[in-house]
Scaffold this motif. Sequence first.
Motif, PDB file in Angstrom:
ATOM      1  N   LEU A 218      36.238  41.700 -41.099  1.00 36.94           N
ATOM      2  CA  LEU A 218      37.193  42.734 -40.693  1.00 36.94           C
ATOM      3  C   LEU A 218      37.826  42.274 -39.400  1.00 36.94           C
ATOM      4  O   LEU A 218      37.127  42.004 -38.423  1.00 36.94           O
ATOM      5  CB  LEU A 218      36.489  44.071 -40.438  1.00 36.94           C
ATOM      6  N   LEU A 219      39.144  42.197 -39.394  1.00 35.96           N
ATOM      7  CA  LEU A 219      39.865  41.788 -38.199  1.00 35.96           C
ATOM      8  C   LEU A 219      40.222  43.038 -37.405  1.00 35.96           C
ATOM      9  O   LEU A 219      40.874  43.947 -37.926  1.00 35.96           O
ATOM     10  CB  LEU A 219      41.127  41.033 -38.614  1.00 35.96           C
ATOM     11  N   ASP A 220      39.791  43.099 -36.138  1.00 34.29           N
ATOM     12  CA  ASP A 220      39.956  44.323 -35.359  1.00 34.29           C
ATOM     13  C   ASP A 220      41.018  44.226 -34.272  1.00 34.29           C
ATOM     14  O   ASP A 220      41.362  45.245 -33.664  1.00 34.29           O
ATOM     15  CB  ASP A 220      38.617  44.713 -34.727  1.00 34.29           C
ATOM     16  N   GLY A 221      41.505  43.032 -34.002  1.00 40.04           N
ATOM     17  CA  GLY A 221      42.538  42.935 -32.972  1.00 40.04           C
ATOM     18  C   GLY A 221      42.793  41.502 -32.564  1.00 40.04           C
ATOM     19  O   GLY A 221      42.006  40.604 -32.860  1.00 40.04           O
ATOM     20  N   VAL A 222      43.911  41.312 -31.889  1.00 38.75           N
ATOM     21  CA  VAL A 222      44.280  39.994 -31.379  1.00 38.75           C
ATOM     22  C   VAL A 222      44.121  40.002 -29.865  1.00 38.75           C
ATOM     23  O   VAL A 222      44.549  40.942 -29.190  1.00 38.75           O
ATOM     24  CB  VAL A 222      45.731  39.646 -31.756  1.00 38.75           C
ATOM     25  N   ILE A 223      43.476  38.969 -29.354  1.00 39.26           N
ATOM     26  CA  ILE A 223      43.217  38.862 -27.917  1.00 39.26           C
ATOM     27  C   ILE A 223      44.222  37.918 -27.277  1.00 39.26           C
ATOM     28  O   ILE A 223      44.316  36.747 -27.646  1.00 39.26           O
ATOM     29  CB  ILE A 223      41.785  38.343 -27.669  1.00 39.26           C
ATOM     30  N   TYR A 224      44.974  38.448 -26.339  1.00 37.72           N
ATOM     31  CA  TYR A 224      45.916  37.652 -25.557  1.00 37.72           C
ATOM     32  C   TYR A 224      45.229  37.284 -24.246  1.00 37.72           C
ATOM     33  O   TYR A 224      44.864  38.162 -23.463  1.00 37.72           O
ATOM     34  CB  TYR A 224      47.188  38.456 -25.263  1.00 37.72           C
ATOM     35  N   SER A 225      45.057  35.990 -24.039  1.00 39.11           N
ATOM     36  CA  SER A 225      44.427  35.502 -22.813  1.00 39.11           C
ATOM     37  C   SER A 225      45.501  34.955 -21.876  1.00 39.11           C
ATOM     38  O   SER A 225      46.651  34.744 -22.268  1.00 39.11           O
ATOM     39  CB  SER A 225      43.421  34.418 -23.176  1.00 39.11           C
ATOM     40  N   ARG A 226      45.109  34.697 -20.632  1.00 32.03           N
ATOM     41  CA  ARG A 226      46.019  34.036 -19.690  1.00 32.03           C
ATOM     42  C   ARG A 226      46.161  32.543 -20.016  1.00 32.03           C
ATOM     43  O   ARG A 226      47.034  31.872 -19.469  1.00 32.03           O
ATOM     44  CB  ARG A 226      45.513  34.210 -18.259  1.00 32.03           C
ATOM     45  N   ALA A 227      45.268  32.054 -20.877  1.00 37.81           N
ATOM     46  CA  ALA A 227      45.295  30.646 -21.284  1.00 37.81           C
ATOM     47  C   ALA A 227      45.300  30.593 -22.810  1.00 37.81           C
ATOM     48  O   ALA A 227      44.503  31.279 -23.457  1.00 37.81           O
ATOM     49  CB  ALA A 227      44.075  29.910 -20.743  1.00 37.81           C
TER      50      ALA A 227
ATOM     51  N   VAL B  47      44.061  43.174 -25.300  1.00 38.18           N
ATOM     52  CA  VAL B  47      43.812  43.223 -26.736  1.00 38.18           C
ATOM     53  C   VAL B  47      44.879  44.071 -27.424  1.00 38.18           C
ATOM     54  O   VAL B  47      45.219  45.157 -26.947  1.00 38.18           O
ATOM     55  CB  VAL B  47      42.418  43.833 -27.046  1.00 38.18           C
ATOM     56  N   LEU B  48      45.413  43.562 -28.509  1.00 37.49           N
ATOM     57  CA  LEU B  48      46.291  44.353 -29.373  1.00 37.49           C
ATOM     58  C   LEU B  48      45.458  44.727 -30.604  1.00 37.49           C
ATOM     59  O   LEU B  48      45.205  43.888 -31.472  1.00 37.49           O
ATOM     60  CB  LEU B  48      47.526  43.547 -29.778  1.00 37.49           C
ATOM     61  N   PRO B  49      45.007  45.985 -30.667  1.00 41.36           N
ATOM     62  CA  PRO B  49      44.112  46.366 -31.776  1.00 41.36           C
ATOM     63  C   PRO B  49      44.858  46.372 -33.109  1.00 41.36           C
ATOM     64  O   PRO B  49      46.057  46.675 -33.170  1.00 41.36           O
ATOM     65  CB  PRO B  49      43.673  47.794 -31.417  1.00 41.36           C
ATOM     66  N   LEU B  50      44.148  46.031 -34.148  1.00 46.87           N
ATOM     67  CA  LEU B  50      44.672  46.139 -35.504  1.00 46.87           C
ATOM     68  C   LEU B  50      43.946  47.306 -36.172  1.00 46.87           C
ATOM     69  O   LEU B  50      42.720  47.331 -36.237  1.00 46.87           O
ATOM     70  CB  LEU B  50      44.419  44.843 -36.278  1.00 46.87           C
ATOM     71  N   VAL B  51      44.722  48.275 -36.617  1.00 46.76           N
ATOM     72  CA  VAL B  51      44.153  49.512 -37.144  1.00 46.76           C
ATOM     73  C   VAL B  51      44.441  49.602 -38.636  1.00 46.76           C
ATOM     74  O   VAL B  51      45.552  49.300 -39.076  1.00 46.76           O
ATOM     75  CB  VAL B  51      44.766  50.736 -36.430  1.00 46.76           C
ATOM     76  N   ARG B  52      43.452  49.990 -39.402  1.00 48.84           N
ATOM     77  CA  ARG B  52      43.643  50.201 -40.842  1.00 48.84           C
ATOM     78  C   ARG B  52      43.481  51.685 -41.154  1.00 48.84           C
ATOM     79  O   ARG B  52      42.668  52.368 -40.556  1.00 48.84           O
ATOM     80  CB  ARG B  52      42.600  49.418 -41.635  1.00 48.84           C
ATOM     81  N   ALA B  53      44.264  52.136 -42.106  1.00 45.13           N
ATOM     82  CA  ALA B  53      44.166  53.542 -42.509  1.00 45.13           C
ATOM     83  C   ALA B  53      44.586  53.665 -43.963  1.00 45.13           C
ATOM     84  O   ALA B  53      45.341  52.835 -44.482  1.00 45.13           O
ATOM     85  CB  ALA B  53      45.068  54.404 -41.631  1.00 45.13           C
TER      86      ALA B  53
ATOM     87  N   ARG C 277      48.021  48.797 -42.627  1.00 47.90           N
ATOM     88  CA  ARG C 277      47.616  48.199 -41.356  1.00 47.90           C
ATOM     89  C   ARG C 277      48.710  48.407 -40.325  1.00 47.90           C
ATOM     90  O   ARG C 277      49.892  48.361 -40.653  1.00 47.90           O
ATOM     91  CB  ARG C 277      47.380  46.696 -41.521  1.00 47.90           C
ATOM     92  N   ALA C 278      48.292  48.612 -39.102  1.00 47.64           N
ATOM     93  CA  ALA C 278      49.274  48.794 -38.032  1.00 47.64           C
ATOM     94  C   ALA C 278      48.664  48.328 -36.719  1.00 47.64           C
ATOM     95  O   ALA C 278      47.438  48.318 -36.559  1.00 47.64           O
ATOM     96  CB  ALA C 278      49.685  50.262 -37.932  1.00 47.64           C
ATOM     97  N   TRP C 279      49.521  47.949 -35.789  1.00 46.48           N
ATOM     98  CA  TRP C 279      49.046  47.601 -34.450  1.00 46.48           C
ATOM     99  C   TRP C 279      48.763  48.868 -33.676  1.00 46.48           C
ATOM    100  O   TRP C 279      49.553  49.817 -33.719  1.00 46.48           O
ATOM    101  CB  TRP C 279      50.083  46.753 -33.717  1.00 46.48           C
ATOM    102  N   GLY C 280      47.639  48.899 -32.981  1.00 43.76           N
ATOM    103  CA  GLY C 280      47.302  50.029 -32.129  1.00 43.76           C
ATOM    104  C   GLY C 280      47.927  49.876 -30.743  1.00 43.76           C
ATOM    105  O   GLY C 280      48.788  49.028 -30.518  1.00 43.76           O
ATOM    106  N   THR C 281      47.499  50.713 -29.822  1.00 42.84           N
ATOM    107  CA  THR C 281      48.011  50.680 -28.451  1.00 42.84           C
ATOM    108  C   THR C 281      47.410  49.487 -27.699  1.00 42.84           C
ATOM    109  O   THR C 281      46.188  49.336 -27.665  1.00 42.84           O
ATOM    110  CB  THR C 281      47.625  51.982 -27.726  1.00 42.84           C
ATOM    111  N   PRO C 282      48.267  48.641 -27.098  1.00 41.21           N
ATOM    112  CA  PRO C 282      47.739  47.487 -26.365  1.00 41.21           C
ATOM    113  C   PRO C 282      46.767  47.913 -25.267  1.00 41.21           C
ATOM    114  O   PRO C 282      47.008  48.898 -24.568  1.00 41.21           O
ATOM    115  CB  PRO C 282      49.001  46.846 -25.772  1.00 41.21           C
TER     116      PRO C 282
END
Lengths: 206, 206
Positions: A67-76, A170-176, B175-180
């Motif tokens: 289950l993919l829950d979000g994308v993590i944006y790092s400074r690197a 983090v940009l969460p990925l939400v499923r519904a 699927r949708a992006w949640g709040t950053p």
Amino acid sequence: MTERTALHDVLDAGIVCHLAYVAEDGTPRIVPTGYGHEGDTLYVHGSTGAASLRGGAGAEVCVNVTLLDGVIYSRAVFHHSVNYRSATIHGTATPVTDPDAKLHALHVITEHIAPGSWDHARGPSPQEFAKTAVLALDLTEAAVKIRTGGPGEEPEDLTPDRVGASWAGVLPLVRAWGTPQPCRHLPEDVGVPDYVSLRGPQHGPQ
Amino acid sequence: MTERTALHDVLDAGIVCHLAYVAEDGTPRIVPTGYGHEGDTLYVHGSTGAASLRGGAGAEVCVNVTLLDGVIYSRAVFHHSVNYRSATIHGTATPVTDPDAKLHALHVITEHIAPGSWDHARGPSPQEFAKTAVLALDLTEAAVKIRTGGPGEEPEDLTPDRVGASWAGVLPLVRAWGTPQPCRHLPEDVGVPDYVSLRGPQHGPQ
């Protein structure tokens, strides 16, 4: 949370798994397929004609549910990542052939994919039953990996001049579940049953 | 839609793939991992220490990207199913070792997982660059399977007395992006950039 609880939570949240096996020519194959689980057993099913189930029956397989829950944006860019919940099961796939055990396994799989529907839909005819293959896998050696939280950063990227240089988080990925879409053949007076309209947020981060 | 367009649509919509390979002991292994694609090439990356990339480099691998779009409730449990978009790639994984080609591949992968971030985040240090392994796979033989629409039913289940006996249709999965969620170290005056807050609905049914 124990490893076992985490495993069952991931298996509850997923709907399809990925099944890998080694084909006769020695190359790896992977198929997404439905599954269900009960106690220490994972059941997967498919057509008896499917190469995946022929190749997997009695052979070593590897199953993963992620289950993919979000994308993590790092400074690197090196620390960009994703949050996820993942279960991996290695083992020998045992064909479930005893009729009672197989019917039970199909019940478990059906109630995983479409909870509440088994008691309302028509059960398998002898022909349908024969065409369906079921494999069982032992869950006792299953492994769970879960990543949550924000980016892991290098100390050099958290200095005052660097810490705000680019957005990090983090940009969460939400499923519904969306709005149920009735089959075009369904009479208009047949309403959506609770087991569909009230289906829990099983597949997403809660 | 051509097969090639469908393939790129599925690869655009997914974020992680599942990579299968055969371990040294002959058993199948499967790992979820990040990827990117450009033209006829799929790139996957990971740690140089990861068994998946050691096992996969120069060897046959199988990669699958599956998007689950809904659960299909049929009048017969045998015809329960799911709507999905799935791409499968078989082939030999070629390590990308040329520094320019590898940096380009990392750019492609980063822009797939976190579009817009490459120009803002710090690029890989020599050590980070060395720790990252990249494999390339040829997409020309990739296969796409897509299922849409309502349940396929047996004629016996569409007779007047059976057609409304149980609900049948599709429960879409959205699927949708949640709040950053900003990193806790981020100064408060650093706003969420458009490339995060306006990220397209890449991962779901549109």
